[in-house]
Design a protein around this motif. Structure first.
Motif, PDB file in Angstrom:
ATOM      1  N   UNK A 182      -7.169   9.701  -8.466  1.00  0.00           N
ATOM      2  CA  UNK A 182      -6.304  10.775  -8.297  1.00  0.00           C
ATOM      3  C   UNK A 182      -5.143  10.252  -7.536  1.00  0.00           C
ATOM      4  N   UNK A 183      -5.101   9.422  -6.850  1.00  0.00           N
ATOM      5  CA  UNK A 183      -3.990   9.069  -6.085  1.00  0.00           C
ATOM      6  C   UNK A 183      -3.038   8.124  -6.727  1.00  0.00           C
ATOM      7  N   UNK A 184      -3.429   7.739  -8.118  1.00  0.00           N
ATOM      8  CA  UNK A 184      -2.468   6.765  -8.924  1.00  0.00           C
ATOM      9  C   UNK A 184      -2.492   5.383  -8.149  1.00  0.00           C
ATOM     10  N   UNK A 185      -3.773   4.821  -7.688  1.00  0.00           N
ATOM     11  CA  UNK A 185      -3.647   3.719  -6.677  1.00  0.00           C
ATOM     12  C   UNK A 185      -2.953   2.403  -7.062  1.00  0.00           C
ATOM     13  N   UNK A 186      -2.495   2.260  -8.419  1.00  0.00           N
ATOM     14  CA  UNK A 186      -1.843   1.084  -8.696  1.00  0.00           C
ATOM     15  C   UNK A 186      -0.357   1.203  -8.395  1.00  0.00           C
ATOM     16  N   UNK A 187       0.234   2.560  -8.131  1.00  0.00           N
ATOM     17  CA  UNK A 187       1.405   2.590  -7.906  1.00  0.00           C
ATOM     18  C   UNK A 187       1.612   3.111  -6.302  1.00  0.00           C
ATOM     19  N   UNK A 291       1.390   7.424 -18.240  1.00  0.00           N
ATOM     20  CA  UNK A 291       1.112   6.102 -17.326  1.00  0.00           C
ATOM     21  C   UNK A 291       2.099   4.984 -17.588  1.00  0.00           C
ATOM     22  N   UNK A 292       2.373   5.059 -19.306  1.00  0.00           N
ATOM     23  CA  UNK A 292       3.212   3.683 -19.576  1.00  0.00           C
ATOM     24  C   UNK A 292       4.441   3.892 -19.013  1.00  0.00           C
ATOM     25  N   UNK A 293       4.930   5.035 -18.764  1.00  0.00           N
ATOM     26  CA  UNK A 293       6.454   5.149 -18.204  1.00  0.00           C
ATOM     27  C   UNK A 293       6.509   4.877 -16.885  1.00  0.00           C
ATOM     28  N   UNK A 294       5.160   4.765 -16.041  1.00  0.00           N
ATOM     29  CA  UNK A 294       5.372   4.416 -14.506  1.00  0.00           C
ATOM     30  C   UNK A 294       5.969   3.051 -14.075  1.00  0.00           C
ATOM     31  N   UNK A 295       5.859   2.133 -14.940  1.00  0.00           N
ATOM     32  CA  UNK A 295       6.566   0.891 -14.581  1.00  0.00           C
ATOM     33  C   UNK A 295       8.119   1.270 -14.224  1.00  0.00           C
ATOM     34  N   UNK A 297       9.373   4.738 -14.104  1.00  0.00           N
ATOM     35  CA  UNK A 297       9.522   5.909 -13.470  1.00  0.00           C
ATOM     36  C   UNK A 297       9.266   5.898 -11.924  1.00  0.00           C
ATOM     37  N   UNK A 298       8.149   4.995 -11.646  1.00  0.00           N
ATOM     38  CA  UNK A 298       7.674   5.062 -10.257  1.00  0.00           C
ATOM     39  C   UNK A 298       8.743   4.650  -9.290  1.00  0.00           C
ATOM     40  N   UNK A 299       9.793   3.884  -9.803  1.00  0.00           N
ATOM     41  CA  UNK A 299      10.769   3.259  -8.888  1.00  0.00           C
ATOM     42  C   UNK A 299      11.637   4.523  -8.421  1.00  0.00           C
ATOM     43  N   UNK A 300      11.673   5.803  -9.013  1.00  0.00           N
ATOM     44  CA  UNK A 300      12.453   6.906  -8.719  1.00  0.00           C
ATOM     45  C   UNK A 300      11.980   7.804  -7.969  1.00  0.00           C
ATOM     46  N   UNK A 301      10.545   7.566  -7.647  1.00  0.00           N
ATOM     47  CA  UNK A 301       9.800   8.728  -6.650  1.00  0.00           C
ATOM     48  C   UNK A 301      10.108   8.553  -5.130  1.00  0.00           C
ATOM     49  N   UNK A 302      10.928   9.273  -4.762  1.00  0.00           N
ATOM     50  CA  UNK A 302      11.097   8.886  -3.183  1.00  0.00           C
ATOM     51  C   UNK A 302       9.698   8.931  -2.337  1.00  0.00           C
ATOM     52  N   UNK A 303       8.603   9.788  -2.829  1.00  0.00           N
ATOM     53  CA  UNK A 303       7.616   9.844  -1.745  1.00  0.00           C
ATOM     54  C   UNK A 303       6.962   8.556  -1.773  1.00  0.00           C
TER      55      UNK A 303
END
Ligand code: HEM
Length: 585
Positions: A182-187, A291-295, A297-303
């Motif tokens: 639930x914590x999206x561990x890979x990111x 999930x496939x967008x995370x590589x 999107x993840x870089x834009x998530x301030x938290x």
């Protein structure tokens, strides 16, 4: 044709992209994560900038290529039309990329009509999980149904499958894959918690077997922290009781996990508290995207950056703590007994594998232990005090019990020959009160949660495909009149009466135990490994608070309502109480 890189975007466009994501995501608590009007405003500004920016970029491409046509069409559309188009595109992406649809035998519950798009239901689940899970529980009762969470479907199983499924080995039916997943561990840097389990071993093999000793240590820290965290309050004083309890609990658990000086360093205490908020916010934000967008999107998530920053800081703390002796944390230079070998970190350093004892992983593991232990216990203790203020007739009952045990066994911790666990176990009414408060104030609406790691076939032929996220609607189950008579009535002595109904029942119905009709700490082999400590820690705190203070709601206020984010339940962060030292009444 080459791809447009973020660095090539017009700077104001990048700023707008940033603003848009920030307005969606940069909140200090997940409860404020949705600010639709702010998001919409930013989205409008983003579109305003991105279209000219695209146009600026397009000349380098073939003018007849499809992006040029799309940009041309976009620039002729109204904002409302572009928003609708983007929303439809997102829906299509989500639909095409979703991992849904594996469970064909169970209906998806919660649609308002056959015309409602799936994305609407997913979005509604964020704020109305209580109603969706509750109506599903009532409608299906004995058959499984699916709830459509934003990131994935959860198969809600009837209680009749709980025992059978809890007997399946962890590697086939896994709680880590659900909870850590639930914590999206890979990111979020939490992958280690999927692969290794030192944080669970230390609780089962060291903390619980030596619980009295650790309770004594954490109580000594409570005494140290008391004047620092609890207001003098000679007169009625308005307080954020949740904050006070969170600080006390962070210090108490910090003392047994990390020892002195870390547990007395405000930076470490704040780090362990804030980490949970950032991790939750980062995971919540990441789960809004396929999930496939995370590589990207993840870089834009301030938290996510805040999570990283905290992990880095935690590593620095850890490095300082273990610097003197890399393997055996607190042992003296020549291997003499540890200065304070009770610190759980010391046990972890001695019993962990090489990977588990590496500084960054050990630091992250301390953070995940704080996530599991601080907010849950503080929320539980806060709810107990809220329940007491809502039903003040129970204050004298609990105080009388504390006075009675004190008269018989001396003050808690006063007599060396009186075991702390035994002392606390004598608070039978308080124990029962904790259970009732947990029944009415769950930390989650759907749990325990597990993921089927391989296809499972149950005794009645029900097939659960590999990868299915499974959960139980335990809160609605315990609010079912067939399970709990008069479930809406706050009756804190329910378990006390059951225990005293016959000698055989006396050792059952205890707050740290789990049973199919009481799942506050989960169930089976993967139930919360810190639950015995949690219950006794709460009792220790309440003995001190109830002996010394009176509490009530501020004028005109009553019991605050819980807040929901998906199936997660939080104490209202704005709720306040009045407190006053007892001796001055
Ligand atoms: C009142 C406070 C607490 C509540 C309500 C609570 C509740 C839970 C629940 C429901 C689970 C999932 C169990 C399952 O899936 O069957 C869990 C797991 C866990 N809890 Fe607690 N907990 C509390 C306090 C603590 C404390 C104080 C600690 C540590 C000292 C702790 C450590 C953990 C850990 C490490 C796990 C993960 C276990 C795994 O992945 O297998 N919890 N907790």
């Amino acid at each position: 044709m080459r791809y447009l890189r973020a660095s090539e975007l017009h700077s104001s466009t990048r700023r707008q992209v940033g603003n848009f994501l920030l307005s969606c995501l940069s909140t200090s608590t997940p409860l404020h994560i949705f600010n639709p009007s702010g998001c919409l405003r930013s989205l409008r500004r983003l579109i305003h900038h991105i279209v000219p920016s695209l146009a600026q970029y397009l000349p380098s491409m073939d003018s007849t290529s499809w992006p040029a046509s799309v940009a041309a069409i976009l620039s002729t559309m109204s904002y409302a039309q572009v928003v609708t188009l983007l929303f439809s595109l997102c829906s299509a992406i989500l639909l095409l990329s979703s991992r849904r649809g594996k469970v064909h035998f169970a209906p998806v519950h919660g649609f308002r009509s056959v015309l409602e798009p799936s994305l609407f239901l997913q979005a509604r689940f964020i704020t109305t999980a209580y109603e969706i899970v509750g109506s599903g529980y009532k409608k299906f009762k004995d058959t499984p149904f699916l709830v459509r969470r934003y990131d994935n479907d959860v198969l809600v199983m009837p209680m009749k499958y709980l025992n059978e499924l809890s007997r399946i080995p962890n590697k086939k039916f896994d709680s880590k894959a659900a909870a850590v997943g639930n914590f999206v561990p890979e990111w979020t840097g939490m992958e280690f918690a999927m692969e290794t389990n030192l944080h669970i071993r230390v609780l089962s093999n060291k903390l619980t077997p030596e619980l009295s000793r650790y309770l004594d240590i954490s109580r000594s820290e409570l005494e140290y922290a008391w004047d620092l965290e609890v207001p003098q309050a000679d007169d009625w004083t308005e307080v954020d009781i949740q904050h006070i309890l969170r600080m006390l609990i962070a210090r108490m658990t910090g003392r047994i996990f990390m020892g002195i000086p870390a547990c007395r360093d405000p930076e470490w205490i704040n780090l362990t508290i804030d980490f949970a908020i950032h991790l939750f916010t980062a995971a919540f934000s990441l789960k809004m995207f396929p999930r496939w967008t995370l590589p990207f999107i993840a870089h834009f998530i301030p938290a996510r950056y805040r999570v990283k920053k905290h992990l880095k800081k935690a590593s620095e703390f850890m490095r300082q703590s273990v610097q003197k002796s890399p393997k055996s944390l607190l042992r003296g230079e020549h291997g003499e007994p540890a200065e304070d070998e009770t610190v759980l970190l010391s046990w972890m350093m001695e019993n962990g594998t090489e990977r588990e004892t590496a500084i960054p992983e050990m630091a992250a593991r301390q953070c995940i232990l704080a996530v599991a232990s601080v907010h849950t216990t503080a929320g539980n203790a806060t709810n107990i005090i809220f329940d007491l203020c809502a039903h003040p007739e129970w204050f004298p009952v609990l105080r009388e019990e504390i006075d009675h045990v004190t008269q018989e066994l001396g003050k808690l911790g006063e007599k060396k020959d009186v075991d702390t666990r035994l002392w606390l176990s004598r608070l039978e009414k308080l124990d029962s009160f904790i259970i009732e408060s947990q029944r009415l104030n769950p930390v989650m609406l759907v749990h325990p949660q597990r993921v089927a790691m391989e296809p499972l076939t149950l005794n009645d032929g029900t097939r659960i495909p590999a990868g299915t996220h499974v959960g139980w609607a335990h809160h609605h189950h315990v609010m079912d009149p067939a399970i709990t008579p008069n479930p809406e009535v706050f009756d804190p002595l329910r378990s006390y009466r059951k225990r005293h109904s016959s000698p055989e029942e006396m050792n059952k119905h205890l707050a740290g135990q789990t049973e199919p009709n009481r799942l506050s700490f989960g169930y089976g082999k993967q139930a919360c490994p810190g639950r015995f400590f949690a219950v006794d820690e709460i009792k220790t705190l309440l003995v001190r608070l109830l002996s010394n203070y009176n509490f009530k709601y501020p004028q005109g206020k009553n019991r605050p309502k819980p807040r929901y984010a998906n199936e997660n339940v939080f104490v209202d962060p704005t709720a306040r109480l009045m407190m006053k030292r007892k001796s001055t009444t």
